[in-house]
Design a protein around this motif. Structure first.
Motif, PDB file in Angstrom:
ATOM      1  N   UNK A  98       0.840  -1.076  -0.048  1.00 23.08           N
ATOM      2  CA  UNK A  98       0.066  -0.016  -0.004  1.00 23.08           C
ATOM      3  C   UNK A  98       0.664   1.327   0.080  1.00 23.08           C
ATOM      4  N   UNK A  99       2.367   1.089   0.037  1.00 21.67           N
ATOM      5  CA  UNK A  99       3.105   2.422   0.235  1.00 21.67           C
ATOM      6  C   UNK A  99       3.196   2.884  -1.040  1.00 21.67           C
ATOM      7  N   UNK A 100       3.879   4.114  -1.280  1.00 24.37           N
ATOM      8  CA  UNK A 100       4.381   4.670  -2.542  1.00 24.37           C
ATOM      9  C   UNK A 100       5.919   4.556  -2.716  1.00 24.37           C
ATOM     10  N   UNK A 101       6.386   4.153  -3.895  1.00 27.30           N
ATOM     11  CA  UNK A 101       7.910   4.021  -3.973  1.00 27.30           C
ATOM     12  C   UNK A 101       8.228   4.694  -5.383  1.00 27.30           C
ATOM     13  N   UNK A 102       9.626   5.137  -5.462  1.00 26.35           N
ATOM     14  CA  UNK A 102       9.951   6.202  -6.392  1.00 26.35           C
ATOM     15  C   UNK A 102      11.328   5.432  -7.019  1.00 26.35           C
ATOM     16  N   UNK A 103      11.507   5.216  -8.394  1.00 22.65           N
ATOM     17  CA  UNK A 103      12.915   4.771  -8.656  1.00 22.65           C
ATOM     18  C   UNK A 103      13.346   6.112  -9.344  1.00 22.65           C
TER      19      UNK A 103
ATOM     20  N   UNK B  51      10.331  -3.904 -11.075  1.00 18.91           N
ATOM     21  CA  UNK B  51       9.337  -5.154 -10.586  1.00 18.91           C
ATOM     22  C   UNK B  51       9.705  -5.339  -9.151  1.00 18.91           C
ATOM     23  N   UNK B  52      10.816  -5.308  -8.479  1.00 16.16           N
ATOM     24  CA  UNK B  52      10.813  -5.505  -7.067  1.00 16.16           C
ATOM     25  C   UNK B  52      10.351  -4.195  -6.246  1.00 16.16           C
ATOM     26  N   UNK B  53      10.228  -3.278  -6.664  1.00 17.36           N
ATOM     27  CA  UNK B  53       9.604  -2.079  -5.929  1.00 17.36           C
ATOM     28  C   UNK B  53       8.184  -2.440  -6.094  1.00 17.36           C
ATOM     29  N   UNK B  54       7.541  -2.867  -7.079  1.00 16.73           N
ATOM     30  CA  UNK B  54       6.049  -3.154  -7.124  1.00 16.73           C
ATOM     31  C   UNK B  54       5.875  -4.554  -6.172  1.00 16.73           C
ATOM     32  N   UNK B  55       6.620  -5.351  -6.158  1.00 20.26           N
ATOM     33  CA  UNK B  55       6.449  -6.440  -5.162  1.00 20.26           C
ATOM     34  C   UNK B  55       6.685  -6.224  -3.731  1.00 20.26           C
ATOM     35  N   UNK B  56       7.365  -5.047  -3.448  1.00 15.88           N
ATOM     36  CA  UNK B  56       7.391  -4.463  -1.998  1.00 15.88           C
ATOM     37  C   UNK B  56       6.039  -3.775  -1.681  1.00 15.88           C
ATOM     38  N   UNK B  57       5.623  -3.056  -2.585  1.00 20.75           N
ATOM     39  CA  UNK B  57       4.577  -2.146  -2.191  1.00 20.75           C
ATOM     40  C   UNK B  57       3.013  -3.151  -2.431  1.00 20.75           C
ATOM     41  N   UNK B  58       3.236  -4.019  -3.133  1.00 20.19           N
ATOM     42  CA  UNK B  58       1.971  -5.028  -3.577  1.00 20.19           C
ATOM     43  C   UNK B  58       1.054  -4.107  -4.517  1.00 20.19           C
ATOM     44  N   UNK B  59      -0.058  -4.868  -4.786  1.00 22.16           N
ATOM     45  CA  UNK B  59      -0.860  -4.393  -5.693  1.00 22.16           C
ATOM     46  C   UNK B  59      -1.646  -3.207  -5.595  1.00 22.16           C
ATOM     47  N   UNK B  60      -1.687  -3.027  -4.148  1.00 20.15           N
ATOM     48  CA  UNK B  60      -2.460  -1.429  -3.717  1.00 20.15           C
ATOM     49  C   UNK B  60      -1.448  -0.442  -3.539  1.00 20.15           C
TER      50      UNK B  60
ATOM     51  N   UNK C 239       7.914  -2.891 -18.297  1.00 20.52           N
ATOM     52  CA  UNK C 239       7.828  -2.278 -16.818  1.00 20.52           C
ATOM     53  C   UNK C 239       7.124  -1.011 -16.686  1.00 20.52           C
ATOM     54  N   UNK C 240       6.327  -0.854 -17.870  1.00 18.01           N
ATOM     55  CA  UNK C 240       5.294   0.112 -17.594  1.00 18.01           C
ATOM     56  C   UNK C 240       4.018  -0.318 -16.758  1.00 18.01           C
ATOM     57  N   UNK C 241       3.903  -1.809 -16.625  1.00 18.41           N
ATOM     58  CA  UNK C 241       2.870  -2.278 -16.061  1.00 18.41           C
ATOM     59  C   UNK C 241       3.036  -2.060 -14.600  1.00 18.41           C
ATOM     60  N   UNK C 242       4.197  -2.562 -14.134  1.00 14.17           N
ATOM     61  CA  UNK C 242       4.658  -2.564 -12.729  1.00 14.17           C
ATOM     62  C   UNK C 242       4.743  -1.143 -12.044  1.00 14.17           C
ATOM     63  N   UNK C 243       4.998  -0.016 -13.200  1.00 14.46           N
ATOM     64  CA  UNK C 243       5.200   1.466 -12.556  1.00 14.46           C
ATOM     65  C   UNK C 243       4.620   2.138 -13.453  1.00 14.46           C
ATOM     66  N   UNK C 244       4.436   3.496 -12.992  1.00 16.27           N
ATOM     67  CA  UNK C 244       3.974   4.748 -13.761  1.00 16.27           C
ATOM     68  C   UNK C 244       5.533   5.325 -14.364  1.00 16.27           C
ATOM     69  N   UNK C 245       5.605   5.212 -15.494  1.00 19.43           N
ATOM     70  CA  UNK C 245       6.834   5.992 -16.115  1.00 19.43           C
ATOM     71  C   UNK C 245       6.685   7.527 -16.143  1.00 19.43           C
ATOM     72  N   UNK C 246       7.707   8.626 -15.619  1.00 24.82           N
ATOM     73  CA  UNK C 246       7.486   9.922 -15.895  1.00 24.82           C
ATOM     74  C   UNK C 246       8.876  10.396 -16.155  1.00 24.82           C
ATOM     75  N   UNK C 247       8.719  11.288 -17.363  1.00 25.78           N
ATOM     76  CA  UNK C 247       9.901  12.092 -17.462  1.00 25.78           C
ATOM     77  C   UNK C 247       9.984  13.361 -16.733  1.00 25.78           C
ATOM     78  N   UNK C 248      10.920  13.394 -15.996  1.00 24.45           N
ATOM     79  CA  UNK C 248      10.887  14.461 -14.852  1.00 24.45           C
ATOM     80  C   UNK C 248      12.529  14.723 -14.299  1.00 24.45           C
ATOM     81  N   UNK C 249      12.584  16.179 -13.987  1.00 18.66           N
ATOM     82  CA  UNK C 249      13.847  16.630 -13.368  1.00 18.66           C
ATOM     83  C   UNK C 249      13.861  16.242 -11.966  1.00 18.66           C
TER      84      UNK C 249
END
Length: 432
Positions: A270-275, A285-294, A315-325
């Motif tokens: 249920x948490x939020x993680x950034x790479x 994928x490992x970050x998604x496993x850590x925070x689960x489906x929620x 890897x666009x499935x496990x995460x939302x991909x952002x172009x950002x500074x």
């Protein structure tokens, strides 16, 4: 290298464009194609690409031996989001590089004439605020068809495409907005027969260039400011964009190490993680496993080509991909519970600024994990240099830097096989 200016003929220099770039503190490297100067094979170190005009055809190699090399540079620039300004021939080459077409027009357009800005110009980073009608200098006979990715910014009846933008950092100008009195005088003196086909051009030349001066300075001043503001990101993109397609295959063996490092973050469902600086997304994928489906996972990178590589790897499935500074994250305070960053911090121009921003978006008690799949000494030896005492990842430097910017270092491991530093976000009141 600064700003690379490709000049095809002696008389068609950058003029007002060059002045604006110099005023912004940028350096110019003029590649005189007409004198035999070789074009660079890559844009490494190039902060912007300016391609000037010339009598050659953008759609034919005949009499234009540098054409293919210039198109290759323009395609590199588009892929790496290097700021581009193409003028006349340069604009037509940009259109071809982006997937458009160029053909011989219905006749030459020469001398001073009017163009009208398109509705999209009102929202353009360079042309916003320019008048609806612009009186500009023309010298061309070819016309072009824009690719679907381009946005029309100005047109006229005879040659409908007069200015356009590709993406967020490449512009083409069919006309010569850069032409000041010196440029007009050079044209009239060097090409008297051609100038004679435009009656009155010599008589009106002394007064004409003053008319477009206000919007000329506006457009080129904005381009120069954009180049200067993006210089650090441009350097990153010119390095990583050409390598993006092969990045995953090159480092495929590092996947288990990334997964093991992420496991040490202590993420909860249920948490939020950034790479941050996620590259091709080996940690996602490992970050998604850590925070689960929620939970939520964001992969952030400044290089679009790297995020496209991540998407190709699924890897666009496990995460939302952002172009950002990574120094200016588009997230509210306390939005994340864990930040993973591999090989990024010591390559940023101001690591303390980055750490402060990362602390801003992290909740109290959240985790920052700095990682690299090889140790500092091993990396230094691989690059043929000794370890620097000023290395921001060295423990004597990293600990106080973290402490001053909202973090507490709780684990530091610099092994031959990996580097790992784990820090915890301290409460602001405790930090103050």
């Amino acid at each position: 290298m600064g700003v690379l200016v490709v000049q095809h003929v002696r008389e068609e220099g950058p003029y007002a464009i060059g002045e604006a770039l110099l005023v912004a503190g940028l350096r110019l490297r003029v590649c005189r194609v007409w004198a035999g100067d070789p074009l660079p094979e890559s844009l490494a170190g190039v902060e912007a690409l300016v391609v000037m005009g010339g009598p050659m055809a953008a759609h034919s190699d005949a009499g234009f031996p540098a054409r293919r090399a210039e198109l290759a540079l323009l395609r590199q620039a588009l892929a790496a989001e290097v700021p581009v300004l193409g003028v006349c021939l340069g604009a037509r080459l940009l259109a071809v590089a982006a997937g458009g077409a160029v053909r011989t027009g219905s006749g030459s357009q020469l001398g001073w004439g009017e163009v009208r800005t398109a509705p999209a110009a009102d929202r353009d980073p360079l042309f916003a605020g320019a008048p609806e009608r612009l009186r500009v200098s023309h010298r061309h006979g070819d016309t072009m068809e824009l690719p679907d990715v381009a946005v029309l910014l100005a047109s006229c009846e005879r040659h409908p495409v007069q200015a356009f933008r590709v993406g967020g950092s490449a512009w083409g100008l069919q006309f010569h907005l850069e032409a000041d009195e010196a440029a007009v005088d050079a044209f009239v003196t060097t090409f008297p027969e051609e100038a004679a086909t435009a009656p009155g051009i010599r008589d009106t030349a002394p007064g004409e260039p003053a008319e477009p001066a206000p919007y000329r300075d506006l457009v080129f001043g904005r381009f120069a400011a954009l180049v200067a503001a993006r210089a650090a990101h441009t350097a990153t993109r010119t390095f990583f964009a050409p390598r993006a397609d092969a990045w995953e295959a090159r480092f495929a063996a590092d996947g288990p190490r990334y997964a093991a490092a992420v496991a040490r973050m202590g993420l909860l469902p249920g948490q939020t993680a950034l790479d941050l600086g996620c590259g091709s997304g080996r940690a996602l994928p490992a970050l998604r496993a850590g925070v689960g489906d929620t939970g939520k996972v964001f992969g952030v990178d400044v290089t679009s080509a790297m995020l496209m590589a991540a998407a190709r790897e699924g890897r666009a499935g496990p995460a939302c991909l952002l172009v950002a500074d990574c120094n200016r994250l588009p997230l509210p305070p306390g939005a994340t519970h864990g930040i993973f960053s591999a090989g990024l911090l010591d390559h940023l121009p101001a690591p303390p600024v980055a750490l402060r921003e990362w602390a801003r978006v992290t909740a109290s008690g959240g985790t920052l994990l700095l990682f690299h799949p090889s140790g500092r000494a091993e990396r230094a030896a691989r690059h043929g240099r000794p370890l620097s005492p000023d290395d921001p990842l060295g423990e004597p430097n990293l600990m106080p830097m973290l402490d001053d910017n909202g973090w507490q270092l709780v684990c530091y491991e610099d092994k031959s096989a990996y580097f790992l530093a784990r820090a915890v976000r301290v409460a602001d009141e405790a930090h103050n």
